[in-house]
Structure formats: structure tokens, C-alpha cells
Design a protein around this motif. Sequence first.
Motif, PDB file in Angstrom:
ATOM      1  N   ARG A 162       4.928   4.607 -10.117  1.00 17.82           N
ATOM      2  CA  ARG A 162       4.091   5.688  -9.838  1.00 17.82           C
ATOM      3  C   ARG A 162       2.511   5.143 -10.655  1.00 17.82           C
ATOM      4  O   ARG A 162       2.524   5.001 -11.851  1.00 17.82           O
ATOM      5  N   SER A 170       1.251   4.563  -0.981  1.00 18.83           N
ATOM      6  CA  SER A 170       2.322   3.938  -0.352  1.00 18.83           C
ATOM      7  C   SER A 170       2.212   2.424   0.181  1.00 18.83           C
ATOM      8  O   SER A 170       1.172   1.924   0.392  1.00 18.83           O
ATOM      9  N   ARG A 218       5.717  -5.918  -3.457  1.00 14.71           N
ATOM     10  CA  ARG A 218       4.988  -4.765  -3.543  1.00 14.71           C
ATOM     11  C   ARG A 218       4.251  -4.622  -4.983  1.00 14.71           C
ATOM     12  O   ARG A 218       4.111  -3.889  -5.636  1.00 14.71           O
ATOM     13  N   ASP A 242      -0.041  10.317  -2.340  1.00 11.40           N
ATOM     14  CA  ASP A 242       1.168   9.841  -2.059  1.00 11.40           C
ATOM     15  C   ASP A 242       0.942   8.701  -0.730  1.00 11.40           C
ATOM     16  O   ASP A 242       1.561   7.782  -0.639  1.00 11.40           O
ATOM     17  N   ARG A 243       0.152   9.031   0.212  1.00  7.76           N
ATOM     18  CA  ARG A 243      -0.061   8.078   1.553  1.00  7.76           C
ATOM     19  C   ARG A 243      -0.697   7.006   1.116  1.00  7.76           C
ATOM     20  O   ARG A 243      -0.443   5.810   1.375  1.00  7.76           O
ATOM     21  N   ARG A 257      -4.686  -4.036  -3.649  1.00 12.25           N
ATOM     22  CA  ARG A 257      -3.872  -3.904  -2.387  1.00 12.25           C
ATOM     23  C   ARG A 257      -4.763  -4.159  -1.168  1.00 12.25           C
ATOM     24  O   ARG A 257      -5.865  -3.739  -1.085  1.00 12.25           O
ATOM     25  N   ALA A 293       9.503   0.110   1.042  1.00 14.13           N
ATOM     26  CA  ALA A 293      10.095   1.133   0.167  1.00 14.13           C
ATOM     27  C   ALA A 293      10.797   0.083  -1.129  1.00 14.13           C
ATOM     28  O   ALA A 293      10.992  -1.269  -0.993  1.00 14.13           O
ATOM     29  N   LEU A 335       1.376  -2.311  -5.999  1.00 11.43           N
ATOM     30  CA  LEU A 335       1.675  -0.801  -6.629  1.00 11.43           C
ATOM     31  C   LEU A 335       2.275  -0.949  -7.946  1.00 11.43           C
ATOM     32  O   LEU A 335       3.308  -1.346  -8.253  1.00 11.43           O
ATOM     33  N   SER A 339       8.234  -0.286   8.148  1.00  7.86           N
ATOM     34  CA  SER A 339       7.823   0.695   7.403  1.00  7.86           C
ATOM     35  C   SER A 339       8.976   1.500   6.942  1.00  7.86           C
ATOM     36  O   SER A 339       9.579   2.006   7.532  1.00  7.86           O
ATOM     37  N   GLY A 340       9.069   1.576   5.582  1.00  5.47           N
ATOM     38  CA  GLY A 340       9.972   2.581   4.869  1.00  5.47           C
ATOM     39  C   GLY A 340      11.372   1.637   4.557  1.00  5.47           C
ATOM     40  O   GLY A 340      12.253   1.884   3.944  1.00  5.47           O
ATOM     41  N   ASP A 368      10.943   2.756  -7.907  1.00  3.46           N
ATOM     42  CA  ASP A 368      10.171   4.177  -7.683  1.00  3.46           C
ATOM     43  C   ASP A 368       9.018   3.371  -8.728  1.00  3.46           C
ATOM     44  O   ASP A 368       9.304   3.365 -10.207  1.00  3.46           O
TER      45      ASP A 368
END
Length: 459
Positions: free
Chosen positions: A40, A31, A78, A27-28, A70, A35, A81, A310-311, A38
Motif C-alpha cells: 500500500r 495497480s 512489482r 487503486d487503478r 513505475r 498481483a 509498488l 493482468s491479475g 499486499d
Amino acid sequence: MAGNDVLGRLRSELGRRVLAPGDEGFDRTASMVFAGDDRRPIAVARPRDEREVAAVVTVAAETSTPLGVRGGGHGYARHALVDGGIVLDTRALAGVHIDAAHRVGVAGGGTTAGAYTTAAAEHGLATGFGDTAGVGIAGLALGGGIGYLSRRDGLTVDNVLGATVVLADGRVVEASDDEEPELFWALRGGGGNFGVVTSLRLRLHETPVVTGGMLAFEARGATVAALVRAARDADDALSLMVNVMKAPPAPFLPAEHQGRPIVVALVCHSGRPEQAERALAPFRASGPVLADLIRVQPYPAMFQAGPELSGNRAAVRTGFADGFDATRAELAVALVGEAPTPLAVVNLRPMGGAIARVAEDATAFAHRSRAIMTAVSALHPDPAMAASGAEWTARASAALDIGGPGYVNFVTASGDAAARAAYPEATLRRLAEVKRRYDPANVFSSNVNVEPAEVAVGR
Ligand SMILES: Cc1cc2nc3c(=O)[nH]c(=O)nc-3n(C[C@H](O)[C@H](O)[C@H](O)COP(=O)(O)OP(=O)(O)OC[C@H]3O[C@@H](n4cnc5c(N)ncnc54)[C@H](O)[C@@H]3O)c2cc1C
């Protein structure tokens, strides 16, 4: 091919340097700084050398699995991801070698601007990147690279001497003016469309100290216009950006301004300190100053931590402008005041200087004649603000007439619209030809995607 088979193939090549959902650290590692929706991935692969990068690319290509690349993880869109795909994490390729005698720096893929800048400064040298230490050099340089040394030394792409690239078919090539010149042209502005950059060779410039830092002003349109005028007339050693933004809760800003619009100029003069003082005078005189944090300092100090991003979620619009008068700037102040998100910025990056002395078609960054790169952004930690943040950036950029094509590194559109939001027609056509030659199956598609040109029938 089923996800498990893809994972099996990756693991047979890279062993434990492949992480899957449920693995410790997945998960880390999966990331990003921002954010968002979603996504995956089925695996994060962390190759250590070109052979391993080629193995990951080959697995993705042969199994038609989406592939994201990345670096520093700062991409607003993003793209690295990928949902249901493989993240090729270049961070294990990071590393810096400074050849001070020849004024050449070598950065492994995944190296951050901060790590390289700190190493180069030990020799009194620098290559210009952006304004943030954590941004990946490859991610930034592939789009252009506008920062604190750009008006003196050009964009980051103007200081790239060569690149080592793993192509879609797994071949490893060198790209420079002498080898694969068309690929080299495309890499300098065309983003991650053409391969995985495992190493960049960069020109270094003497930069023993700089005179720089932040000037904060009361929010007045006339101040913004005066800063933009001063930038146009400044000597090339001066680079800066101007933000109309909501004041953060910083101890150096009067409490009554916090959360309300202010004007912030982040300036960097890379000439002698006496010359800098003279050059900075018109900037300091641009309006009522709330804080003057400019000082003589080593260049890496320009990369002081900004607000913690971040986030956060980010909505961004970008374009270029040929000027920014007081009326337009007053509107920017009003729009920032109305923004629904805690961080809202109208960002202006005056160009000119060495950027404008490079021919428009010399690299795939084709906005050299424009005066100012612009970005409007709304950042927030709350998913419930996503719609209002996006609505505000769209409304503000339309009201300020900040239209595309803009700067590829700030483009967040996806699909067909993305490349058109970044490249003028002629540049896009040439990029599509290079894409057809080097990545005809569009293996590198999770980016501001340039589709391969179609082969003309009957030619
Ligand atoms: C806080 C902040 C400040 C910024 N400041 C500036 C600035 O001052 N000047 C400026 O010009 N830009 C700036 N940017 C924009 C920045 O240049 C882009 O977001 C850039 O793409 C980030 O690269 P990254 O490697 O950190 O991000 P990532 O999300 O890891 O990568 C972004 C994309 O770059 C490509 N990529 C990355 N590494 C490689 C590689 N080794 N090989 C092939 N493709 C690769 C991939 O397509 C990937 O999707 C800023 C962004 C943020 C968030």
C-alpha cells in the motif's frame, strides 16, 4: 516524517497529480500488471516533466520515504509498488518522436514498446524491444532488452544513443558515450538503480516488413533441441524464442492438446521474404507441426496480444545456458506437464548474432557470450497457488540446471540475493562504484538493488 507531511510536500509541488489512498483513481493507478502481496503506497505521483520528477525524488530523499519508479507496470517483482512509499508513475512522461531522416527515435519515460513500435512502423523503421506491447521501454531497456530484432540489431541497450536522467540529488543529466559515460554504461543493464529516465534516444533500423509468427509443435525434446540448433546456425535476421508450455485454449490448436505441454516457437525474420522462407525451413522441419501462423506482416503485428496476464501472480527463475539438448528438453516437457498452475513455461531465448558481437564489458548487460537466456515461470490467478507455483519454478529450474546469474529483467529475488542473481561479480563491483557516485544514499533502492560500494579506508 509522517505520511501526511510527505503527501503535503508532494501536493505543494504537483497539486492534483498526486493521488493518495481513498482518492478517485488511486487503486487503478497504483495497480501493476501482476498481483501479489499486499503493498500500500502512501501516494502515487505523476510528474509531467523533469522539474516535477526532481521534486518527487527530492521529497523521497529528504524524508527517507521509499520510492518506486513505475513505467509499463510489467515488472515481475512489482518493485515499483512500494509499501508505505511513493510510486513515481512515469506514464505522464510518455511520448514518441520519430526522426526518420536521422534514424533516431525519442521515447519519453513511461512510453510502452507498442506505442513506439507503431509510430516507428509508419516510417518502415523499428527499434527492437521485447515481445509484448505493454512493456515499458525504459523498464525493459535498463535491463537489456531481448526481443524479435536482437540477433540482427543487438539488444535494446545496444541501440540506446543517450538518456536524460533525473539523479538522486535532483540534478538532470544527459548520459551518452560523450557525457557521463560511466553512468551511461551502468544504465545499460544496471536497471533502475541510478535515476529516473525521463527520455531515451534510440537507434532505428529499416524494417519494412517481417516474416514471423508462431509455430506450434507436439511436445518433444528432440524438437526443442532442433529449434535451438537451427537458431544457432540461422542468419542474424532471425530472432526467436522457444517455449515449452501448457497449450492455451486457442482455436488454432487441436482440442486434445489444450492444457497439455506443447512446444511453441515465436519467430521473426526481418530480412527479405524470400530470404526468410529459406531461413525458416529448418525451424519448420524441427518436429510435427500443430499450427503454423507465420506470415509476412508489418513488424508491430508481432506484438499481438498474448494471454491476458493482468491479475495473475507470477513465480519466475532465470539463468543462461550454453545449449539445450534433447534430454534436457524432454525433462522440460515432463516438468511443464507436472506444473500445478494453469500457465507454466520454460522459455528459451537463443542469443548470438549481433548480441554476441558487443564486448562483454561494453554495457552492464554482461552475458553476451551465453547462447540462451532462460526463464521458468508459473502464472496463476489464485493466491492459494502461490506456494506450489514458487515450489515448481524452484524445482524445475534446479532440475534443468538453470542457475543464476540470470537476466535482471526476470529476477524476482529481493534484498542482497537479487543483485547477485543478476550480475557476474565484476559487473556488480563496477555497478556498485557507479552507484556510490550517483546515488550514495540508495534513494533508488526498490529494484534489483545494487548497494553503493563502500569507500575504501586509507586510500
Ligand atoms: C509479459 C511480459 C513479457 C516480457 N517480455 C520481455 C521480452 O521479450 N524481452 C525482455 O527483455 N524483457 C521482457 N519482459 C521483462 C520486462 O522487460 C521487465 O519486466 C521490465 O522491467 C518491465 O518494465 P515496465 O516498465 O513495463 O515495468 P515496471 O514494473 O513499471 O518497471 C520495472 C522497473 O523498471 C524500472 N523503471 C521503469 N521505468 C523507469 C524509468 N523511466 N526510469 C528508471 N527506472 C525505471 C524500475 O526499477 C521499475 O521497478 C517481459 C515481461 C512481461 C511481464
